[in-house]
Motif scaffolding. Sequence first.
Motif, mmCIF file in Angstrom:
data_model
loop_
_atom_site.group_PDB
_atom_site.id
_atom_site.type_symbol
_atom_site.label_atom_id
_atom_site.label_comp_id
_atom_site.label_asym_id
_atom_site.label_seq_id
_atom_site.Cartn_x
_atom_site.Cartn_y
_atom_site.Cartn_z
ATOM 1 N N VAL A 47 10.275 -0.850 -8.594
ATOM 2 C CA VAL A 47 8.883 -0.521 -8.293
ATOM 3 C C VAL A 47 8.426 0.612 -9.195
ATOM 4 N N THR A 48 7.454 0.328 -10.019
ATOM 5 C CA THR A 48 6.885 1.369 -10.872
ATOM 6 C C THR A 48 5.724 2.036 -10.152
ATOM 7 N N LEU A 49 5.389 3.218 -10.599
ATOM 8 C CA LEU A 49 4.248 3.924 -10.025
ATOM 9 C C LEU A 49 2.968 3.122 -10.222
ATOM 10 N N ALA A 50 2.830 2.498 -11.376
ATOM 11 C CA ALA A 50 1.631 1.691 -11.651
ATOM 12 C C ALA A 50 1.498 0.547 -10.659
ATOM 13 N N SER A 51 2.611 -0.121 -10.339
ATOM 14 C CA SER A 51 2.525 -1.246 -9.405
ATOM 15 C C SER A 51 2.215 -0.767 -7.989
ATOM 16 N N LEU A 52 2.772 0.377 -7.599
ATOM 17 C CA LEU A 52 2.468 0.924 -6.267
ATOM 18 C C LEU A 52 0.990 1.302 -6.149
ATOM 19 N N CYS A 53 0.440 1.832 -7.229
ATOM 20 C CA CYS A 53 -0.931 2.358 -7.194
ATOM 21 C C CYS A 53 -1.985 1.335 -7.591
ATOM 22 N N GLU A 54 -1.575 0.111 -7.845
ATOM 23 C CA GLU A 54 -2.485 -0.906 -8.352
ATOM 24 C C GLU A 54 -3.765 -1.053 -7.521
ATOM 25 N N LYS A 55 -3.648 -1.033 -6.192
ATOM 26 C CA LYS A 55 -4.813 -1.203 -5.319
ATOM 27 C C LYS A 55 -5.180 0.081 -4.585
ATOM 28 N N SER A 56 -4.539 1.175 -4.958
ATOM 29 C CA SER A 56 -4.730 2.430 -4.231
ATOM 30 C C SER A 56 -6.074 3.085 -4.485
ATOM 31 N N GLY A 57 -6.731 2.690 -5.569
ATOM 32 C CA GLY A 57 -8.051 3.249 -5.848
ATOM 33 C C GLY A 57 -9.043 2.914 -4.753
ATOM 34 N N PRO A 59 2.749 11.720 -14.386
ATOM 35 C CA PRO A 59 1.589 11.252 -13.625
ATOM 36 C C PRO A 59 1.131 12.250 -12.561
ATOM 37 N N LEU A 60 -0.127 12.614 -12.656
ATOM 38 C CA LEU A 60 -0.775 13.485 -11.680
ATOM 39 C C LEU A 60 -1.946 12.699 -11.113
ATOM 40 N N LEU A 61 -1.925 12.501 -9.809
ATOM 41 C CA LEU A 61 -2.961 11.721 -9.150
ATOM 42 C C LEU A 61 -3.588 12.573 -8.058
ATOM 43 N N ASP A 62 -4.755 12.141 -7.580
ATOM 44 C CA ASP A 62 -5.329 12.830 -6.433
ATOM 45 C C ASP A 62 -5.883 11.826 -5.436
ATOM 46 N N THR A 92 -8.314 10.802 3.260
ATOM 47 C CA THR A 92 -7.220 9.836 3.191
ATOM 48 C C THR A 92 -5.989 10.407 3.877
ATOM 49 N N ARG A 93 -5.409 9.616 4.750
ATOM 50 C CA ARG A 93 -4.225 10.067 5.472
ATOM 51 C C ARG A 93 -2.973 9.771 4.644
ATOM 52 N N ILE A 94 -2.240 10.818 4.331
ATOM 53 C CA ILE A 94 -1.019 10.662 3.543
ATOM 54 C C ILE A 94 -0.037 9.741 4.250
ATOM 55 N N VAL A 95 0.010 9.801 5.569
ATOM 56 C CA VAL A 95 0.944 8.964 6.323
ATOM 57 C C VAL A 95 0.668 7.479 6.090
ATOM 58 N N ASP A 96 -0.591 7.097 5.908
ATOM 59 C CA ASP A 96 -0.922 5.689 5.655
ATOM 60 C C ASP A 96 -0.406 5.234 4.296
ATOM 61 N N ILE A 97 -0.610 6.070 3.289
ATOM 62 C CA ILE A 97 -0.129 5.723 1.946
ATOM 63 C C ILE A 97 1.396 5.714 1.938
ATOM 64 N N LEU A 127 -8.214 1.284 -1.833
ATOM 65 C CA LEU A 127 -7.643 1.417 -0.487
ATOM 66 C C LEU A 127 -7.624 2.860 -0.008
ATOM 67 N N TYR A 128 -7.297 3.792 -0.930
ATOM 68 C CA TYR A 128 -7.094 5.183 -0.531
ATOM 69 C C TYR A 128 -7.924 6.190 -1.326
ATOM 70 N N GLY A 129 -8.713 5.732 -2.273
ATOM 71 C CA GLY A 129 -9.489 6.648 -3.105
ATOM 72 C C GLY A 129 -8.624 7.401 -4.107
ATOM 73 N N MET A 130 -7.458 6.858 -4.426
ATOM 74 C CA MET A 130 -6.529 7.520 -5.340
ATOM 75 C C MET A 130 -7.003 7.370 -6.781
ATOM 76 N N ARG A 131 -6.869 8.460 -7.547
ATOM 77 C CA ARG A 131 -7.238 8.444 -8.971
ATOM 78 C C ARG A 131 -6.114 9.026 -9.802
ATOM 79 N N VAL A 132 -5.936 8.479 -10.999
ATOM 80 C CA VAL A 132 -4.984 9.048 -11.952
ATOM 81 C C VAL A 132 -5.735 10.114 -12.742
ATOM 82 N N ILE A 133 -5.278 11.349 -12.642
ATOM 83 C CA ILE A 133 -5.936 12.479 -13.287
ATOM 84 C C ILE A 133 -5.322 12.783 -14.649
#
Length: 198
Positions: free
Chosen positions: A3-13, A105-108, A113-118, A15-21
């Motif tokens: 599992v790469t970070l990219a694959s984990l974060c693919e839909k996180s934008g 990788p630095l993301l926000d 967003t609840r960290i427990v959900d992610i 779903l969770y408002g996650m951004r790659v900074i």
Amino acid sequence: MAVTLASLCEKSGYLYGMRVIAGKDGMTNIVQWVHSVEDTEVSDFLHGGELIFSTGIANKGQDWMLPFVKNLIENQVSGLVLNIGPYIKSIPQEVISYCNEKHFPLLDIPWKTRIVDISRDFCNRIILNERKEESIGDALKNFIFFPNEYDKYIPVLECNDFSVDADYAIIGIKADMADNISTLKPENAFERIIYSYK
């Protein structure tokens, strides 16, 4: 297959408002697990390969952030997700620049967003991937040692995108990685090295 970070974060934008900074070049890092860390002294608690979440609750101001990031990089974590809100209002430019320089990788994520959900989502996906890899590994091993019973292993391989019509080869590799392994299992260290070459 890892599992790469990219694959984990693919839909996180969405779903969770996650951004790659910063550190987009490091999004191929393998994520072994997810961990929340608030203390800047983290070395005793990490094995390497973790995706770290932090709210900044244990720190004041922004001076802690760059040493924190340096410590995480030194401990070979896969990336850092900062929860922007009352404790981390913004990410200093020096931290962003350093992460870009180190391909870290630095993301926000927003405070709502609840960290427990992610964490639950990501950990479930990591566990499912490990089960899938074990299943494939067992099938391939059985294929090698018990080739006359191949009809038992074909369905496992086919449902994991292996073509029965393709040609495959076994490669044996001997590597002296003692200096690079630290507390990681040798196969995890080897996998990280292979993925670093894309």
